[in-house]
Design a protein around this motif. Structure first.
Motif, PDB file in Angstrom:
ATOM      1  N   GLU A  46       3.847 -28.253  42.573  1.00 58.18           N
ATOM      2  CA  GLU A  46       3.797 -28.662  43.980  1.00 58.18           C
ATOM      3  C   GLU A  46       4.967 -28.098  44.771  1.00 58.18           C
ATOM      4  O   GLU A  46       4.808 -27.683  45.921  1.00 58.18           O
ATOM      5  CB  GLU A  46       3.733 -30.187  44.107  1.00 58.18           C
ATOM      6  CG  GLU A  46       2.485 -30.814  43.518  1.00 58.18           C
ATOM      7  CD  GLU A  46       1.170 -30.280  44.067  1.00 58.18           C
ATOM      8  OE1 GLU A  46       1.149 -29.660  45.144  1.00 58.18           O
ATOM      9  OE2 GLU A  46       0.149 -30.486  43.404  1.00 58.18           O
ATOM     10  N   GLU A  50       4.531 -25.700  48.016  1.00 61.48           N
ATOM     11  CA  GLU A  50       5.117 -26.059  49.310  1.00 61.48           C
ATOM     12  C   GLU A  50       6.060 -24.973  49.820  1.00 61.48           C
ATOM     13  O   GLU A  50       6.135 -24.721  51.017  1.00 61.48           O
ATOM     14  CB  GLU A  50       5.854 -27.395  49.195  1.00 61.48           C
ATOM     15  CG  GLU A  50       4.924 -28.565  48.994  1.00 61.48           C
ATOM     16  CD  GLU A  50       5.634 -29.836  48.567  1.00 61.48           C
ATOM     17  OE1 GLU A  50       6.878 -29.849  48.475  1.00 61.48           O
ATOM     18  OE2 GLU A  50       4.926 -30.836  48.304  1.00 61.48           O
ATOM     19  N   ASP A  73      -0.230 -33.596  52.854  1.00 61.60           N
ATOM     20  CA  ASP A  73      -0.309 -35.051  52.886  1.00 61.60           C
ATOM     21  C   ASP A  73      -0.740 -35.580  51.518  1.00 61.60           C
ATOM     22  O   ASP A  73      -0.161 -36.556  51.002  1.00 61.60           O
ATOM     23  CB  ASP A  73      -1.277 -35.496  53.983  1.00 61.60           C
ATOM     24  CG  ASP A  73      -1.283 -36.993  54.169  1.00 61.60           C
ATOM     25  OD1 ASP A  73      -0.190 -37.576  54.352  1.00 61.60           O
ATOM     26  OD2 ASP A  73      -2.387 -37.591  54.130  1.00 61.60           O
ATOM     27  N   GLU A  75      -0.311 -34.100  48.664  1.00 63.76           N
ATOM     28  CA  GLU A  75       0.786 -33.859  47.729  1.00 63.76           C
ATOM     29  C   GLU A  75       1.887 -34.905  47.880  1.00 63.76           C
ATOM     30  O   GLU A  75       2.478 -35.342  46.888  1.00 63.76           O
ATOM     31  CB  GLU A  75       1.337 -32.446  47.908  1.00 63.76           C
ATOM     32  CG  GLU A  75       0.370 -31.396  47.396  1.00 63.76           C
ATOM     33  CD  GLU A  75       0.741 -29.980  47.778  1.00 63.76           C
ATOM     34  OE1 GLU A  75       1.825 -29.754  48.353  1.00 63.76           O
ATOM     35  OE2 GLU A  75      -0.073 -29.077  47.489  1.00 63.76           O
ATOM     36  N   ASN A  76       2.154 -35.316  49.114  1.00 63.80           N
ATOM     37  CA  ASN A  76       3.157 -36.359  49.328  1.00 63.80           C
ATOM     38  C   ASN A  76       2.732 -37.680  48.694  1.00 63.80           C
ATOM     39  O   ASN A  76       3.552 -38.384  48.091  1.00 63.80           O
ATOM     40  CB  ASN A  76       3.448 -36.537  50.815  1.00 63.80           C
ATOM     41  CG  ASN A  76       4.339 -35.453  51.353  1.00 63.80           C
ATOM     42  OD1 ASN A  76       5.183 -34.921  50.643  1.00 63.80           O
ATOM     43  ND2 ASN A  76       4.156 -35.114  52.611  1.00 63.80           N
ATOM     44  N   HIS A  77       1.457 -38.021  48.833  1.00 66.56           N
ATOM     45  CA  HIS A  77       0.950 -39.239  48.186  1.00 66.56           C
ATOM     46  C   HIS A  77       1.069 -39.123  46.667  1.00 66.56           C
ATOM     47  O   HIS A  77       1.458 -40.085  45.994  1.00 66.56           O
ATOM     48  CB  HIS A  77      -0.497 -39.516  48.590  1.00 66.56           C
ATOM     49  CG  HIS A  77      -0.654 -39.983  49.998  1.00 66.56           C
ATOM     50  ND1 HIS A  77      -0.191 -41.198  50.449  1.00 66.56           N
ATOM     51  CD2 HIS A  77      -1.219 -39.391  51.076  1.00 66.56           C
ATOM     52  CE1 HIS A  77      -0.457 -41.341  51.728  1.00 66.56           C
ATOM     53  NE2 HIS A  77      -1.071 -40.241  52.135  1.00 66.56           N
ATOM     54  N   LYS A  79       3.205 -37.282  44.959  1.00 68.92           N
ATOM     55  CA  LYS A  79       4.621 -37.376  44.579  1.00 68.92           C
ATOM     56  C   LYS A  79       5.066 -38.826  44.479  1.00 68.92           C
ATOM     57  O   LYS A  79       5.760 -39.212  43.535  1.00 68.92           O
ATOM     58  CB  LYS A  79       5.507 -36.673  45.615  1.00 68.92           C
ATOM     59  CG  LYS A  79       5.613 -35.205  45.482  1.00 68.92           C
ATOM     60  CD  LYS A  79       6.601 -34.700  46.526  1.00 68.92           C
ATOM     61  CE  LYS A  79       6.490 -33.221  46.729  1.00 68.92           C
ATOM     62  NZ  LYS A  79       7.421 -32.751  47.785  1.00 68.92           N
ATOM     63  N   ARG A  80       4.678 -39.625  45.469  1.00 68.42           N
ATOM     64  CA  ARG A  80       5.064 -41.037  45.447  1.00 68.42           C
ATOM     65  C   ARG A  80       4.419 -41.761  44.268  1.00 68.42           C
ATOM     66  O   ARG A  80       5.076 -42.556  43.586  1.00 68.42           O
ATOM     67  CB  ARG A  80       4.702 -41.700  46.770  1.00 68.42           C
ATOM     68  CG  ARG A  80       5.658 -41.293  47.901  1.00 68.42           C
ATOM     69  CD  ARG A  80       5.507 -42.155  49.141  1.00 68.42           C
ATOM     70  NE  ARG A  80       4.230 -42.019  49.812  1.00 68.42           N
ATOM     71  CZ  ARG A  80       3.916 -41.043  50.653  1.00 68.42           C
ATOM     72  NH1 ARG A  80       4.779 -40.106  50.922  1.00 68.42           N
ATOM     73  NH2 ARG A  80       2.727 -40.995  51.223  1.00 68.42           N
ATOM     74  N   PRO A 150       9.964 -37.590  46.270  1.00 67.66           N
ATOM     75  CA  PRO A 150       9.138 -37.777  47.461  1.00 67.66           C
ATOM     76  C   PRO A 150       9.907 -37.935  48.765  1.00 67.66           C
ATOM     77  O   PRO A 150       9.351 -37.736  49.835  1.00 67.66           O
ATOM     78  CB  PRO A 150       8.319 -39.029  47.149  1.00 67.66           C
ATOM     79  CG  PRO A 150       9.019 -39.715  46.050  1.00 67.66           C
ATOM     80  CD  PRO A 150       9.802 -38.677  45.313  1.00 67.66           C
ATOM     81  N   HIS A 151      11.172 -38.235  48.696  1.00 66.46           N
ATOM     82  CA  HIS A 151      11.927 -38.472  49.927  1.00 66.46           C
ATOM     83  C   HIS A 151      12.593 -37.215  50.478  1.00 66.46           C
ATOM     84  O   HIS A 151      13.238 -37.265  51.513  1.00 66.46           O
ATOM     85  CB  HIS A 151      12.962 -39.575  49.710  1.00 66.46           C
ATOM     86  CG  HIS A 151      12.345 -40.854  49.239  1.00 66.46           C
ATOM     87  ND1 HIS A 151      11.495 -41.605  50.029  1.00 66.46           N
ATOM     88  CD2 HIS A 151      12.395 -41.483  48.046  1.00 66.46           C
ATOM     89  CE1 HIS A 151      11.068 -42.651  49.346  1.00 66.46           C
ATOM     90  NE2 HIS A 151      11.593 -42.603  48.145  1.00 66.46           N
ATOM     91  N   GLY A 153      10.940 -34.462  51.406  1.00 69.98           N
ATOM     92  CA  GLY A 153      10.057 -33.757  52.318  1.00 69.98           C
ATOM     93  C   GLY A 153       9.219 -32.731  51.579  1.00 69.98           C
ATOM     94  O   GLY A 153       9.394 -32.502  50.387  1.00 69.98           O
ATOM     95  N   SER A 154       8.314 -32.091  52.337  1.00 70.29           N
ATOM     96  CA  SER A 154       7.393 -31.154  51.702  1.00 70.29           C
ATOM     97  C   SER A 154       7.367 -29.793  52.376  1.00 70.29           C
ATOM     98  O   SER A 154       6.510 -28.985  52.071  1.00 70.29           O
ATOM     99  CB  SER A 154       5.985 -31.742  51.688  1.00 70.29           C
ATOM    100  OG  SER A 154       5.557 -31.988  53.015  1.00 70.29           O
TER     101      SER A 154
END
Length: 183
Positions: A46, A50, A73, A75-77, A79-80, A150-151, A153-154
């Motif tokens: 990921e 990115e 979006d 990928e962010n989910h 990651k979390r 996750p904090h 950014g992407s």
């Protein structure tokens, strides 16, 4: 014989990720080892997407930005969710249901990426450009963090700024973990 292009490289990684998720869902004995490999593979995959792939795909044609933003979006989910699973551990009672949810989300993400974003790349860029991008992805993966962050950014900029220090820290933790497991 032609070099592997970026689409083939990423599609092969999607298959590796899918296989690891399926093995984790099956409840195998070596699930900690499988999960460790999944975390590493997803994190570097990921991060490289990115940093390298998504910015290039956004330039492909009108409407590409919406496609890429939707993938970012997702990928962010992921990651979390992966960070939460990492914190829970494979022996937690909720691990099985959460890994199943992650597997479904990752499968949907990969299907969208392959059907939309990768098609844009193949239409817009030449075979030699796509082969060159594969080299860029491999280089990005070599210095990418091995854990989800996750904090951070992407964006490509966030990955370029935060990625190397996080990667160094992650790889030091990996080395200590490996040393402990072999001692």
């Amino acid at each position: 014989m032609a070099e592997q292009d970026v689409v083939d490289l990423l599609t092969a990684q999607h298959q590796q990720i899918s296989t690891l998720l399926e093995q984790l869902r099956s409840g195998r004995e070596d699930r900690q080892e499988l999960f460790t490999e999944l975390v590493r593979l997803l994190a570097v995959h990921e991060s490289a997407e990115e940093e390298v792939v998504h910015p290039i795909a956004k330039r492909a044609r009108f409407g590409a930005e919406e496609i890429v933003d939707a993938r970012l979006d997702e990928e962010n989910h992921a990651k979390r969710a992966l960070a939460e699973l990492y914190d829970l551990g494979v022996d937690h009672p909720d691990f099985a249901s959460k890994i199943a949810d992650l597997a479904d989300a990752v499968a949907d993400h990969a299907a969208h990426e392959e059907a939309e974003e990768f098609v844009l790349l193949r239409r817009q860029y030449s075979a030699s450009q796509l082969e060159h991008l594969a080299g860029s992805v491999r280089a990005a993966e070599a210095v990418a963090p091995t854990r989800p962050h996750p904090h951070t950014g992407s964006s490509a900029a966030a990955n370029l700024i935060a990625g190397p220090p996080l990667a160094l820290f992650d790889r030091m933790r990996d080395a200590v973990r490996d040393w402990r497991s072999h001692s």
